[in-house]
Design an enzyme around this catalytic site. Structure first.
Site, PDB file in Angstrom:
ATOM      1  N   ASN A   9      -3.493  40.359  18.161  1.00  0.00           N
ATOM      2  CA  ASN A   9      -4.261  40.232  19.346  1.00  0.00           C
ATOM      3  C   ASN A   9      -3.876  41.219  20.282  1.00  0.00           C
ATOM      4  O   ASN A   9      -2.724  41.572  20.700  1.00  0.00           O
ATOM      5  CB  ASN A   9      -3.633  38.807  20.057  1.00  0.00           C
ATOM      6  CG  ASN A   9      -4.238  38.497  21.109  1.00  0.00           C
ATOM      7  OD1 ASN A   9      -5.067  39.315  21.682  1.00  0.00           O
ATOM      8  ND2 ASN A   9      -3.968  37.434  21.832  1.00  0.00           N
ATOM      9  N   ARG A  86      -7.832  38.640  16.718  1.00  0.00           N
ATOM     10  CA  ARG A  86      -8.533  37.871  17.663  1.00  0.00           C
ATOM     11  C   ARG A  86      -9.437  38.861  17.967  1.00  0.00           C
ATOM     12  O   ARG A  86      -9.107  39.731  18.479  1.00  0.00           O
ATOM     13  CB  ARG A  86      -7.544  37.512  18.721  1.00  0.00           C
ATOM     14  CG  ARG A  86      -8.377  36.889  20.103  1.00  0.00           C
ATOM     15  CD  ARG A  86      -7.137  36.468  21.237  1.00  0.00           C
ATOM     16  NE  ARG A  86      -8.043  35.845  22.281  1.00  0.00           N
ATOM     17  CZ  ARG A  86      -7.745  36.143  23.409  1.00  0.00           C
ATOM     18  NH1 ARG A  86      -6.767  36.787  23.797  1.00  0.00           N
ATOM     19  NH2 ARG A  86      -8.602  35.544  24.359  1.00  0.00           N
ATOM     20  N   HIS A 175     -12.000  30.816  24.632  1.00  0.00           N
ATOM     21  CA  HIS A 175     -10.985  30.229  24.171  1.00  0.00           C
ATOM     22  C   HIS A 175     -11.041  29.011  23.276  1.00  0.00           C
ATOM     23  O   HIS A 175     -10.441  28.109  22.959  1.00  0.00           O
ATOM     24  CB  HIS A 175     -10.191  29.253  25.365  1.00  0.00           C
ATOM     25  CG  HIS A 175      -9.426  30.015  26.594  1.00  0.00           C
ATOM     26  ND1 HIS A 175      -9.614  29.425  28.104  1.00  0.00           N
ATOM     27  CD2 HIS A 175      -8.568  31.011  26.548  1.00  0.00           C
ATOM     28  CE1 HIS A 175      -8.973  30.346  28.839  1.00  0.00           C
ATOM     29  NE2 HIS A 175      -8.260  31.186  27.859  1.00  0.00           N
ATOM     30  N   ARG A 236      -8.336  34.756  38.370  1.00  0.00           N
ATOM     31  CA  ARG A 236      -9.599  35.020  38.523  1.00  0.00           C
ATOM     32  C   ARG A 236     -10.236  33.761  39.473  1.00  0.00           C
ATOM     33  O   ARG A 236      -9.584  32.732  39.454  1.00  0.00           O
ATOM     34  CB  ARG A 236     -10.401  34.722  37.209  1.00  0.00           C
ATOM     35  CG  ARG A 236     -10.318  35.999  36.462  1.00  0.00           C
ATOM     36  CD  ARG A 236     -10.484  35.704  34.823  1.00  0.00           C
ATOM     37  NE  ARG A 236      -9.505  35.826  34.111  1.00  0.00           N
ATOM     38  CZ  ARG A 236      -9.308  35.317  32.722  1.00  0.00           C
ATOM     39  NH1 ARG A 236     -10.588  35.013  32.331  1.00  0.00           N
ATOM     40  NH2 ARG A 236      -8.228  35.551  31.948  1.00  0.00           N
ATOM     41  N   GLU A 380      -2.668  29.222  19.325  1.00  0.00           N
ATOM     42  CA  GLU A 380      -4.127  30.043  19.003  1.00  0.00           C
ATOM     43  C   GLU A 380      -3.437  30.853  17.774  1.00  0.00           C
ATOM     44  O   GLU A 380      -4.286  30.885  17.016  1.00  0.00           O
ATOM     45  CB  GLU A 380      -4.281  30.880  20.311  1.00  0.00           C
ATOM     46  CG  GLU A 380      -4.944  30.070  21.142  1.00  0.00           C
ATOM     47  CD  GLU A 380      -5.465  30.675  22.580  1.00  0.00           C
ATOM     48  OE1 GLU A 380      -4.477  30.888  23.095  1.00  0.00           O
ATOM     49  OE2 GLU A 380      -6.659  31.127  22.579  1.00  0.00           O
TER      50      GLU A 380
END
Ligand code: AMP
Length: 398
Positions: A9, A86, A175, A236, A380
């Site tokens: 990742n 990823r 996601h 965010r 993940e």
């Protein structure tokens, strides 16, 4: 000597690596940070020695150092059988994971316009592993792919249609690996098939998104063209009124400033003026710090609104599922959020909520709740490893 799958990742200044065996048990992981900077460093949890990185080490150097450390630990004595990456944006090109070849590489480059901060660094990760393991099949696993099933009415913005037709401006969602894992896990825990399972999946970490999944398929999601839309997140803003852009022109805030403000200085951090960390915020709120309490309340109310909104895409609901660092651990966030949803029929059992559903197959709802509510830890990296194994054809060749 054990066969392994490597999961990569790659962020702009970080590199996360995880190593799995072929039964998808995680053997170890590593993290390199401040890549490209003078004080770049890497570490492996539970490994006492620091992994030395040269000043200004790049992604390839960091990967090389981590792989050497894995070898020293006797975890990677031969090349992995597959490598999963990823990749943030797959545009409308990728509906599932893809075995990486030249045309896949080009297509990832072509999607970079939609994710200029992410796809180029994901490609750097692919280059770094190619240099180190040229013979090993590599697979790109896209954050957006799971959401390619969104119906048109859910993915289109009410903008001039040419924005979509000419530039691909639409809601993509992110996601995806985590939401996909949630429906698989929820189905397993409920004794159902994933393609017969309908859930609302709330992934609440530093980034937050929520997805409606009908019969195993994503049918609505809160993130949009970019991962900025939707829920309140760590730094965010999530949804805002686009009229803000006009207003801020009168305050001489430039487009670059606004980008930074909305992505890095808003959300929980912006509201609390203290931290983006939910655990720290909860402690501050307990101590009577009003802005921290306000931040948590805005976070939970927005989430509750989105849970109701997701119901418009479903005809039945097997479970509302919480995951991610906040979703898995914050008793307070789950309780506050669901306190807004009595009318919809959600009710949780306080003691089960405190135990995070650990002794009840994830379940935390009260007996009289209209819907099941579950807490399911996400993984993940494990989904990426699974998809890498499948898409690389490694299982078939063995
Ligand atoms: P993630 O991005 O999934 O690692 O999630 C990070 C977020 O999870 C941060 O806001 C953490 O403060 C939050 N988190 C982790 N553990 C807890 C906890 N025990 N209680 C509340 N929030 C937590």
């Amino acid at each position: 000597m054990e066969d392994t799958i490597l999961v990569i990742n790659c962020g702009s200044s970080s590199l996360k690596v995880a190593l799995f065996d072929l039964n998808l048990n995680q053997l170890t992981s590593a993290l390199a940070e401040r890549i490209g900077k003078e004080d770049a460093f890497a570490s492996i949890p539970g490994y006492s020695r620091d992994i030395p990185l040269q000043h200004g080490a790049g992604h390839r150097d960091a990967l090389q150092a981590i792989v050497s450390a894995f070898k020293e630990l006797n975890l990677l004595s031969s090349p992995p059988v597959a490598i999963g990456h990823r990749v943030v944006h797959g545009g409308e090109t990728f509906r599932e994971a893809a075995l990486i070849n030249d045309s896949v590489r080009r297509a990832i480059e072509d999607c970079a316009g939609l994710a200029p901060l992410h796809n180029p660094v994901n490609l750097m990760g692919i280059e770094a592993t190619t240099a180190l393991f040229p013979e090993v099949p590599q697979v790109a696993v896209f954050d957006t792919a799971f959401h390619q099933t969104l119906p048109r009415h859910a993915y289109l913005y009410a903008l001039p249609y040419r924005f979509y037709r000419d530039w691909g401006v639409r809601r993509y969602g992110f996601h995806g690996t985590s939401h996909n894992f949630m429906v698989t896990e929820a189905a397993r825990l409920l004794g159902k098939q994933p393609n017969e399972t309908s859930i609302i999946s709330a992934h609440l970490g530093n980034g937050c998104s929520i997805t409606a999944i009908r019969d195993g398929i994503s049918v609505d999601t809160s993130m949009g063209l970019t991962p900025l839309e939707g829920l309140v997140m760590g730094t965010r803003s999530g949804d805002i009124d686009p009229g803000l852009f006009d207003f801020l022109k009168t305050k001489e805030i430039s487009a670059e400033d606004l980008h930074r403000i909305l992505n890095n200085e808003s959300g929980l951090l912006g509201l609390s003026e203290k931290t983006n960390d939910m655990r720290a915020l909860s402690e501050l709120a307990d101590q009577g710090h009003e802005p921290s309490l306000v931040a948590i309340e805005v976070f939970c109310f927005r989430l509750a609104r989105y849970i109701s909104a997701m119901m418009a895409s479903l005809s039945e609901l097997d479970a509302l599922v919480f995951t991610g660092g906040i979703g898995e651990n914050s008793t307070l966030v789950r309780a506050k959020t669901l306190s807004h949803l009595n009318l919809a029929g959600f009710a949780i059992e306080t003691s089960l909520n405190h135990q995070h559903g650990k002794n009840t197959n994830g379940r935390i709802e009260r007996e009289d709740s209209r819907f099941k509510v579950m807490v399911i830890p996400t993984n993940e990296e494990r989904v990426i490893a699974t998809e890498a194994l499948e898409a690389s054809g490694t299982i078939r060749q063995r």
